[in-house]
Design a protein around this motif. Structure first.
Motif, PDB file in Angstrom:
ATOM      1  N   MET A  77      63.314  11.629 -49.499  1.00 16.12           N
ATOM      2  CA  MET A  77      64.680  12.273 -50.133  1.00 16.12           C
ATOM      3  C   MET A  77      65.848  11.300 -49.775  1.00 16.12           C
ATOM      4  O   MET A  77      66.587  10.743 -50.568  1.00 16.12           O
ATOM      5  N   LEU A  78      65.716  10.603 -48.511  1.00 20.62           N
ATOM      6  CA  LEU A  78      66.834   9.775 -48.097  1.00 20.62           C
ATOM      7  C   LEU A  78      66.596   8.480 -49.055  1.00 20.62           C
ATOM      8  O   LEU A  78      67.682   7.599 -49.304  1.00 20.62           O
ATOM      9  N   GLU A  79      65.325   7.895 -49.258  1.00 22.16           N
ATOM     10  CA  GLU A  79      65.083   6.742 -49.918  1.00 22.16           C
ATOM     11  C   GLU A  79      65.675   7.039 -51.419  1.00 22.16           C
ATOM     12  O   GLU A  79      66.096   5.978 -52.067  1.00 22.16           O
ATOM     13  N   THR A 279      68.787  16.370 -48.095  1.00 20.72           N
ATOM     14  CA  THR A 279      68.883  16.749 -49.315  1.00 20.72           C
ATOM     15  C   THR A 279      70.300  16.947 -49.593  1.00 20.72           C
ATOM     16  O   THR A 279      70.973  16.481 -50.920  1.00 20.72           O
ATOM     17  N   LEU A 280      71.344  16.905 -48.713  1.00 26.99           N
ATOM     18  CA  LEU A 280      72.784  17.080 -48.953  1.00 26.99           C
ATOM     19  C   LEU A 280      73.203  15.698 -49.476  1.00 26.99           C
ATOM     20  O   LEU A 280      73.983  15.383 -50.124  1.00 26.99           O
ATOM     21  N   HIS A 343      73.632  24.466 -53.511  1.00 27.28           N
ATOM     22  CA  HIS A 343      74.277  23.570 -54.564  1.00 27.28           C
ATOM     23  C   HIS A 343      73.278  22.239 -54.721  1.00 27.28           C
ATOM     24  O   HIS A 343      73.071  21.665 -55.392  1.00 27.28           O
ATOM     25  N   ALA A 344      72.970  21.731 -53.461  1.00 22.20           N
ATOM     26  CA  ALA A 344      72.280  20.491 -53.111  1.00 22.20           C
ATOM     27  C   ALA A 344      70.967  20.527 -53.731  1.00 22.20           C
ATOM     28  O   ALA A 344      70.357  19.527 -54.664  1.00 22.20           O
ATOM     29  N   LEU A 345      70.263  21.570 -53.609  1.00 24.22           N
ATOM     30  CA  LEU A 345      68.867  21.895 -54.286  1.00 24.22           C
ATOM     31  C   LEU A 345      68.969  22.096 -55.705  1.00 24.22           C
ATOM     32  O   LEU A 345      67.988  21.509 -56.365  1.00 24.22           O
ATOM     33  N   ARG A 346      69.717  22.712 -56.165  1.00 24.03           N
ATOM     34  CA  ARG A 346      70.012  22.995 -57.550  1.00 24.03           C
ATOM     35  C   ARG A 346      70.158  21.499 -58.175  1.00 24.03           C
ATOM     36  O   ARG A 346      69.449  21.215 -59.523  1.00 24.03           O
ATOM     37  N   LEU A 354      64.241  16.508 -56.782  1.00 27.49           N
ATOM     38  CA  LEU A 354      63.620  17.327 -55.839  1.00 27.49           C
ATOM     39  C   LEU A 354      61.963  17.459 -56.156  1.00 27.49           C
ATOM     40  O   LEU A 354      61.195  17.482 -55.308  1.00 27.49           O
ATOM     41  N   GLY A 355      61.668  17.438 -57.537  1.00 29.14           N
ATOM     42  CA  GLY A 355      60.254  17.702 -57.843  1.00 29.14           C
ATOM     43  C   GLY A 355      59.445  16.407 -57.446  1.00 29.14           C
ATOM     44  O   GLY A 355      58.299  16.215 -56.990  1.00 29.14           O
TER      45      GLY A 355
END
Length: 519
Positions: A77-79, A279-280, A343-346, A354-355
């Motif tokens: 996610m950070l990448e 994620t944020l 909010h971040a996940l959406r 995310l997928g």
């Protein structure tokens, strides 16, 4: 017959791995083949395989190993959050006026990414795409530039938190327990992943310092290898830009690594915090809105403050009015954090980030756990054929006692690094030699850190060094493979120097765990 089959079993494994077939199938197939041969010749008892289901169940339900998918998720996610691009651009302008400054900036960024992502492939590819063209454009030697990027990318394996340290911590802990039982000790002392994280921190930072000193020295001795940037190419970098680039990874490092070393959270809990924080940060890149990050920071600060000042346990009849108010405040902070994370996940889900992260995380995690299960089966059959007795006799007969045995094991791990990656070496070799070495009253944390530093070289040693393949895939066509191999050779030597320093001065690995954990 068992004394022949165990040697043939290990030799068959080594030869089969060179075929390039997936290691998990080689491990399982070799174990089943030699288990059947041992049974046919009366050298193996199939009843030993009854220990396999409980061991698999223990692996899949291990709370420590739950940290693996969480750390992998955090790194990927950070990448995707493009944090490396910001760091590289800012650090490049900051150190550009110094000879070798771009190389130093790559090492600094590699260390920061190591402490926040721990994903070697993503780090090497990102820096190869961004830093390598800039270094070549500014007349850096191609081999020196490639070696710098590959070496900096591997720091994620020694600077915690890292996936390999989680795997290694679990394996070292099991080996240490077996060693104590073999010595007749029934009051068993355990080794935690947090202790191994603490033990690897100073050697990891020392390695970064060695890299930077080498880069500055070689740039001073040979200015043509790594010249300073021209004045018009440097630009100015403001304090605000430096803070904006450094703040996100540093906050994440403090939240994850600081909570582990401070004893506030277990590695698994800290990994969950890291996954949420990553994620944020990804959402921060996808949307100009800054309120989710501000709400999350304020909520976390509020929760930490309230938890340090009040007893927030629920269901207590004797709670004071102040404590009840603090519990309500903590609930509000938790709701704010959930709102920001939701909010971040959406946002990451709608953009497809995310997928993709979830699929990559599932693939990598499945590969690691499948190899752990295959290695468990291999170890059971190998021990059933008497392989552990053979290894014990071989190591015990070496001159020099524990030091001689450790030197041979380190040499074997370094040699295997030319053909295997770190996960394969850790799950195949360490369960076999670990209990025997640790019976010689060797400090398990020091031994684990030595293995971790040694395993790091497997990413740089040809022909199968993963960092070399990652960089080859994104390097410009004018960069030859021979130049990449030539460039990493000095950094392999520097890693071996760091290994020797850690071996000769054990407090580098044992001092911090003793201070933080009383060990």
């Amino acid at each position: 017959m068992g004394g022949v089959l165990d040697i043939l079993m290990f030799a068959t494994l080594c030869v089969a791995i060179l075929t390039g077939f997936p290691v998990v199938f080689i491990l399982t197939g070799t174990a089943l083949l030699f288990g059947a041969l041992g049974w046919a010749f009366g050298a193996f008892t199939p009843a030993l395989l009854g220990a396999l289901p409980p061991r698999i169940f223990g692996t899949m339900t291990s709370e420590v190993l739950v940290a693996i998918p969480l750390f992998v998720f955090m790194g990927i996610m950070l990448e995707r959050s493009k944090i490396a691009e910001e760091l590289l651009e800012t650090m490049g302008r900051l150190f550009g006026s110094v000879r070798g400054g771009l190389a130093v900036s790559v090492s600094v960024v590699g260390a920061l990414l190591a402490a926040s992502t721990g994903i070697v492939g993503a780090t090497v590819v990102t820096m190869g795409l961004m830093a390598l063209p800039a270094m070549l454009r500014n007349r850096y030697d191609a081999g020196f530039a490639c070696g710098t990027i590959c070496a900096a990318g591997t720091l994620g394996q020694i600077i915690p938190p890292s996936t390999v340290m989680v795997i290694l911590g679990e394996i070292i802990s099991a080996a240490y327990q077996q060693a104590q039982l073999a010595q007749g000790r029934f009051s068993i002392t355990t080794v935690s992943v947090g202790q191994l994280f603490a033990g690897s921190l100073l050697p990891g930072l020392m390695l970064v310092g060695i890299y930077i000193l080498y880069q500055l020295a070689i740039a001073w001795a040979r200015p043509d290898l790594a010249p300073a940037l021209p004045r018009d190419a440097r630009g100015r970098v403001t304090r605000a830009e430096i803070l904006d680039a450094l703040a996100p990874p540093i906050v994440l490092i403090v939240a994850v690594l600081g909570s582990i070393l401070g004893g506030i959270a277990t590695p698994t809990e800290a990994a969950a915090v890291g996954a949420a924080g990553a994620t944020l940060l990804a959402a921060r890149r996808l949307s100009p809105a800054r309120w989710p990050q501000l709400v999350a920071l304020a909520s976390v600060a509020g929760l930490v403050t309230l938890a340090s000042l009040f007893d927030l346990r629920l269901g207590r009849a004797a709670a004071t009015a102040g404590e009840r108010a603090a519990i309500l405040g903590a609930a509000a902070c938790a709701a704010g954090l959930a709102l920001a994370l939701g909010h971040a996940l959406r946002l990451t889900f709608r953009t497809g980030v995310l997928g993709g992260v979830a699929r990559s995380t599932t693939t990598i995690t499945a590969m690691i756990f499948a190899m752990l299960i295959g290695a468990t089966l291999f170890a059971l059959v190998f021990r059933g054929l008497g392989g552990d007795d053979m290894v014990h006799a071989a190591l015990s007969s070496l001159p020099g006692g524990a030091a001689g045995a450790i030197a041979v094991v380190m040499a074997a791990i370094f040699g295997l690094g030319f053909f295997l990656d770190f996960v394969e070496i850790a799950i195949i070799v360490i369960p076999i030699v670990g209990p025997i070495i640790l019976q010689m009253d060797v400090d398990p944390i020091w031994f684990g850190v030595l293995i971790a530093v040694n395993l790091q070289t497997s990413f740089l040693t040809p022909p199968f060094g993963f960092s070399l393949f990652y960089l080859r895939g994104v390097a410009p066509r004018e960069v030859r493979t021979g130049q990449i191999y030539r460039g990493v050779a000095p950094f392999v030597g520097l890693q071996l120097a760091a290994l020797a320093l850690t071996a000769l001065h054990p407090p580098l690995a044992t001092w911090l765990p003793r201070v933080l954990f009383g060990r």
